[in-house]
Design a protein around this motif. Structure first.
Motif, mmCIF file in Angstrom:
data_model
loop_
_atom_site.group_PDB
_atom_site.id
_atom_site.type_symbol
_atom_site.label_atom_id
_atom_site.label_comp_id
_atom_site.label_asym_id
_atom_site.label_seq_id
_atom_site.Cartn_x
_atom_site.Cartn_y
_atom_site.Cartn_z
ATOM 1 N N ILE A 127 0.847 -1.210 0.000
ATOM 2 C CA ILE A 127 0.000 0.000 0.000
ATOM 3 C C ILE A 127 0.883 1.262 0.000
ATOM 4 C CG2 ILE A 127 -1.679 1.338 1.363
ATOM 5 C CD1 ILE A 127 -2.584 -1.490 2.507
ATOM 6 N N ASP A 145 3.562 1.043 -3.516
ATOM 7 C CA ASP A 145 3.209 0.609 -4.878
ATOM 8 C C ASP A 145 4.490 0.104 -5.579
ATOM 9 O OD1 ASP A 145 1.932 0.070 -7.267
ATOM 10 O OD2 ASP A 145 2.013 2.138 -7.984
ATOM 11 N N ASP A 177 -1.740 -10.455 2.081
ATOM 12 C CA ASP A 177 -2.840 -9.481 2.234
ATOM 13 C C ASP A 177 -4.111 -10.191 2.711
ATOM 14 O OD1 ASP A 177 -4.286 -7.135 2.147
ATOM 15 O OD2 ASP A 177 -4.683 -7.263 -0.004
ATOM 16 N N ARG A 180 -6.493 -5.476 2.095
ATOM 17 C CA ARG A 180 -6.261 -4.030 2.240
ATOM 18 C C ARG A 180 -5.562 -3.412 1.031
ATOM 19 N NH1 ARG A 180 -3.037 -1.840 6.269
ATOM 20 N NH2 ARG A 180 -1.749 -3.690 6.467
ATOM 21 N N TRP A 181 -4.829 -4.240 0.281
ATOM 22 C CA TRP A 181 -4.012 -3.708 -0.821
ATOM 23 C C TRP A 181 -4.935 -3.143 -1.908
ATOM 24 C CZ3 TRP A 181 -0.740 -7.244 -4.548
ATOM 25 C CH2 TRP A 181 0.103 -6.437 -5.335
ATOM 26 N N ASN A 182 -4.731 -1.869 -2.239
ATOM 27 C CA ASN A 182 -5.594 -1.179 -3.211
ATOM 28 C C ASN A 182 -5.120 -1.447 -4.650
ATOM 29 O OD1 ASN A 182 -3.241 0.108 -2.512
ATOM 30 N ND2 ASN A 182 -4.039 2.174 -2.700
ATOM 31 N N LEU A 183 -5.038 -2.711 -4.973
ATOM 32 C CA LEU A 183 -4.483 -3.136 -6.266
ATOM 33 C C LEU A 183 -5.457 -2.863 -7.414
ATOM 34 C CD1 LEU A 183 -2.246 -5.375 -7.476
ATOM 35 C CD2 LEU A 183 -4.338 -6.683 -7.565
ATOM 36 N N THR A 184 -4.910 -2.328 -8.528
ATOM 37 C CA THR A 184 -5.723 -2.136 -9.745
ATOM 38 C C THR A 184 -4.841 -2.496 -10.944
ATOM 39 O OG1 THR A 184 -4.996 0.124 -10.222
ATOM 40 C CG2 THR A 184 -6.874 -0.114 -8.692
ATOM 41 N N SER A 187 -1.581 -0.616 -10.984
ATOM 42 C CA SER A 187 -0.502 -0.845 -10.003
ATOM 43 C C SER A 187 0.757 -1.263 -10.749
ATOM 44 C CB SER A 187 -0.906 -1.952 -9.023
ATOM 45 O OG SER A 187 -2.061 -1.569 -8.323
ATOM 46 N N ALA A 200 -11.492 -9.112 -2.948
ATOM 47 C CA ALA A 200 -12.402 -8.587 -3.984
ATOM 48 C C ALA A 200 -12.169 -9.271 -5.333
ATOM 49 C CB ALA A 200 -12.202 -7.086 -4.113
ATOM 50 N N ASP A 231 -12.640 -8.147 -8.352
ATOM 51 C CA ASP A 231 -11.943 -7.342 -9.384
ATOM 52 C C ASP A 231 -10.432 -7.386 -9.183
ATOM 53 O OD1 ASP A 231 -12.405 -5.900 -7.032
ATOM 54 O OD2 ASP A 231 -12.199 -3.970 -8.051
ATOM 55 N N LYS A 232 -9.986 -7.450 -7.934
ATOM 56 C CA LYS A 232 -8.531 -7.541 -7.698
ATOM 57 C C LYS A 232 -8.023 -8.914 -8.140
ATOM 58 C CE LYS A 232 -8.641 -4.897 -3.438
ATOM 59 N NZ LYS A 232 -8.187 -4.886 -2.049
#
Ligand code: NAI
Ligand SMILES: Nc1nc(O)c(N)c(N[C@@H]2O[C@H](COP(=O)(O)O)[C@@H](O)[C@H]2O)n1
Length: 273
Positions: free
Chosen positions: A85, A88, A116, A120-124, A127, A150, A152-153
């Motif tokens: 996080i 990146d 993770d 929590r990791w806001n991966l897209t 990234s 999620a 989508d991740k």
């Protein structure tokens, strides 16, 4: 590509030879768990960064180059979600001749592994790890995730050839939301990983250096930078230990070597367990 994203090996063969006894030889055989090299950069006051969630440059060019040499010599590179996080990170090897940077395929590129369990990791798709995998400049990440990870991740990871390990806690530390290191390492071994460098951050390193886990660490390679970061930093300071009611040292290294690299010094050793 700019020189800052693709560098020559910025330290000598003689320095590589000093580091080599602490890393697994190429082609080493499969074991029940991978060789674990714990490696990070620290300040003089044992901080990894100036504050939680803030990426802090500590290594000079020579020791950073040494880190990229280590990356070229391990099958995997592991970090916790806090680091993913905050930074990146790219987690690839960016030296001449290594796969994606003038070498064949992905030869010499480590597999990024991220812990993770709490999603929590806001991966897209944007990234860095995902972009590099898409461009063939790094391997796709593997993530140890909880069952609520999620979709989508998961898709972003799988689209570039990565993998999500949906894990359940088998460790007495489960209440702290952590997996046992034996479970993490045996999962990696089953996937053919023979060596892993653990880069951080604070939670991961302090957990591995605790008396429960330190026997799983084969070698330690620490870059010490000539700077102090202060009391708000992310500190390497493993939990205290007591025997028969007396405080005892948490641990000590054996087979110690100090290697000056530019303004930094690199400390190599093995836990004396
Ligand atoms: N100077 C250096 O070499 C490095 C500096 N850093 C710095 O460290 C900071 C991040 O460190 P922290 O906040 O302590 O986070 P961290 O990177 O140690 O991640 C902690 C998280 O990882 C997961 N995790 C850790 N151990 C686990 C286990 N056994 N099982 C399952 N999940 C586990 C949990 O979600 C936990 O909350 C950042 O500021 C980063 O820039 C990070 C790596 C290297
Ligand atoms: N060796 C080293 N020196 C520092 O000063 C650092 N801050 C770190 N951090 C680690 O390197 C990762 C960044 O890697 P990329 O350059 O993005 O590939 C970061 O996530 C930490 O694990 N390391």
């Amino acid at each position: 590509m700019t020189s800052s994203t693709r560098g020559a090996l910025n330290f000598s063969t003689a320095e590589c030879e000093k580091i080599d006894p602490y890393i697994p030889p190429p082609g080493s055989s499969q074991d029940s768990r991978p060789h674990v090299t714990l490696t990070y950069a620290t300040s003089l006051d044992s901080n990894l960064s100036i504050a939680p969630g803030v990426q802090t440059l500590l290594s000079g060019p020579e020791s950073k180059s040494m880190t990229h040499y280590l990356r070229s010599r391990h099958d995997a590179i592991l970090i916790g979600a806090g680091t993913a996080i905050a930074d990146d990170p790219s987690l690839n090897c960016r030296i001449e001749g290594v796969g994606g940077y003038g070498g064949d395929g992905l030869d010499g590129q480590p597999r990024p592994v991220v812990l993770d369990p709490n999603g929590r990791w806001n991966l897209t798709d944007a990234s860095k790890i995902i972009k590099l995998a898409r461009e063939g400049r790094g391997r796709a990440p593997w993530v140890f995730a909880g069952h609520s990870f999620a979709v989508d991740k998961q898709r972003a990871i799988e689209r570039v050839g990565g993998k999500v390990f949906l894990v359940t806690y088998t460790d007495p530390q489960a209440s702290s939301g952590r997996l046992g290191w034996t479970q993490i390492l045996s999962t990696l071994a089953k996937e053919g990983i023979k060596s892993v460098m653990v880069e951080g951050g604070g939670v991961v390193i302090n957990d591995l250096l605790s008396s429960n886990n330190i026997q799983l660490v084969d070698s330690v390679i620490i870059t010490i930078a000539p700077t102090w970061l202060g009391r708000d930093g992310v500190q390497v300071c493993p939990p205290e230990r007591a025997e028969n009611g007396q405080r005892v040292p948490v641990g000590r290294l054996k087979e110690v070597k100090w290697i000056p690299l530019g303004d930094d010094v690199v400390l190599c050793g093995r836990p004396n367990v």
